[in-house]
Motif scaffolding. Sequence first.
Motif, PDB file in Angstrom:
ATOM      1  N   VAL A 244       1.004  -1.102   0.096  1.00  0.00           N
ATOM      2  CA  VAL A 244       0.071   0.027  -0.032  1.00  0.00           C
ATOM      3  C   VAL A 244       0.799   1.265  -0.010  1.00  0.00           C
ATOM      4  CG1 VAL A 244      -1.802   1.369   1.132  1.00  0.00           C
ATOM      5  CG2 VAL A 244      -1.851  -1.223   1.299  1.00  0.00           C
ATOM      6  N   ALA A 245       0.643   2.233  -0.676  1.00  0.00           N
ATOM      7  CA  ALA A 245       1.372   3.427  -0.938  1.00  0.00           C
ATOM      8  C   ALA A 245       0.615   4.443  -1.258  1.00  0.00           C
ATOM      9  CB  ALA A 245       2.315   3.477  -1.779  1.00  0.00           C
ATOM     10  N   LEU A 246       0.665   5.677  -0.667  1.00  0.00           N
ATOM     11  CA  LEU A 246      -0.235   7.052  -0.716  1.00  0.00           C
ATOM     12  C   LEU A 246       0.568   7.780  -1.823  1.00  0.00           C
ATOM     13  CD1 LEU A 246      -2.619   8.610   0.278  1.00  0.00           C
ATOM     14  CD2 LEU A 246      -0.950   9.761   1.773  1.00  0.00           C
ATOM     15  N   THR A 247      -0.343   8.050  -2.791  1.00  0.00           N
ATOM     16  CA  THR A 247       0.354   8.829  -4.085  1.00  0.00           C
ATOM     17  C   THR A 247       0.283  10.401  -3.820  1.00  0.00           C
ATOM     18  OG1 THR A 247      -1.754   9.145  -5.153  1.00  0.00           O
ATOM     19  CG2 THR A 247      -0.805   6.936  -5.364  1.00  0.00           C
ATOM     20  N   ARG A 248       0.549  11.200  -4.669  1.00  0.00           N
ATOM     21  CA  ARG A 248       0.705  12.509  -4.611  1.00  0.00           C
ATOM     22  C   ARG A 248      -0.906  13.074  -4.725  1.00  0.00           C
ATOM     23  NH1 ARG A 248       5.708  14.419  -8.004  1.00  0.00           N
ATOM     24  NH2 ARG A 248       4.934  12.504  -9.438  1.00  0.00           N
ATOM     25  N   ALA A 249      -1.523  12.229  -5.380  1.00  0.00           N
ATOM     26  CA  ALA A 249      -2.750  12.848  -5.605  1.00  0.00           C
ATOM     27  C   ALA A 249      -3.904  12.410  -4.745  1.00  0.00           C
ATOM     28  CB  ALA A 249      -3.305  12.064  -6.903  1.00  0.00           C
ATOM     29  N   GLY A 250      -3.122  11.987  -3.493  1.00  0.00           N
ATOM     30  CA  GLY A 250      -4.107  11.735  -2.282  1.00  0.00           C
ATOM     31  C   GLY A 250      -4.883  10.366  -2.418  1.00  0.00           C
TER      32      GLY A 250
END
Length: 298
Positions: A244-250
Amino acid sequence: MLEVTNLSKSFGSAQVLKQVSFKAQDGQILGLIGQNGAGKSTTFHSILNFIQFTGTISWNGQALTEKDYNIIGYLPEERSLMPKLTVQQQIRYLARLKGYQTADIDRQIPKWLERFAVKGDKKDKIKSLSKGNQQKIQLICTLLHQPKLIILDEPFSGLDPVNADLLKQAILEAKQAGATIIFSDHDMSNVEDLCDQVLMLKQGKVVLTGDLQAVREQFGRNRLFVKTDWSTERLAALPHVIQVALTRAGTYRLTLDTESAGPEIFTALTQGHYIQTFDQQPPTLDEIFRMKAGATDD
């Protein structure tokens, strides 16, 4: 249509191209990708007959001859303008080599300068222009004679996003006119934006080829983008989620061990309620490039 069959090239004991075969269709754009030294420029130089090679290269079923080179537009990786010439003299010189008459060239120059938003006058010397505007002049020289086969080696290098968009528009217009276009680039987003087909070289061998979307799909839809108020830990606990990773787009990007898990995860996340984002995708071309570049077994 350009067809390359079993193209091989060695420099001394180093074999740079190894049985490379592909087709580039009329009205389509082929992205040629690969790491530095993979053989991209050598492929271009072979098509242009700058170097000797083994294999066959044909244009519309016939071997390329000297007369065919008037219908080719080529932008080399190494820029090759003559700094002491004026913009007009430079464009005239290269266009006349393609069989254009001076009067026809001069009529077109103002339109092309405006089209590419060149900051400078046709009477300015090349050396007085910025690097970006010099590159625009070389692009004009490449496209002015409306070539049927266009070869662009790193065309976006040094261009800011606004000027890159001007070039993209010119490439798409040439495609619409039926040109066969091949370009190399290290920025996979440019390839994804423009290309119908993709060909990846690694150490002189073809390791990836085909329709761009089909190439992406063959790696599976194992990327899932969701927008939710669930925590990272809760998402990671879902079945078949391996990262799981949080992207810059939220949004969260979930990497799955199987694309078939999508419906099960959708049910668990939504529980019958609205969810703002749920988008299951194959890997991007950039991700595929990194996978193939690092692979030891091609």
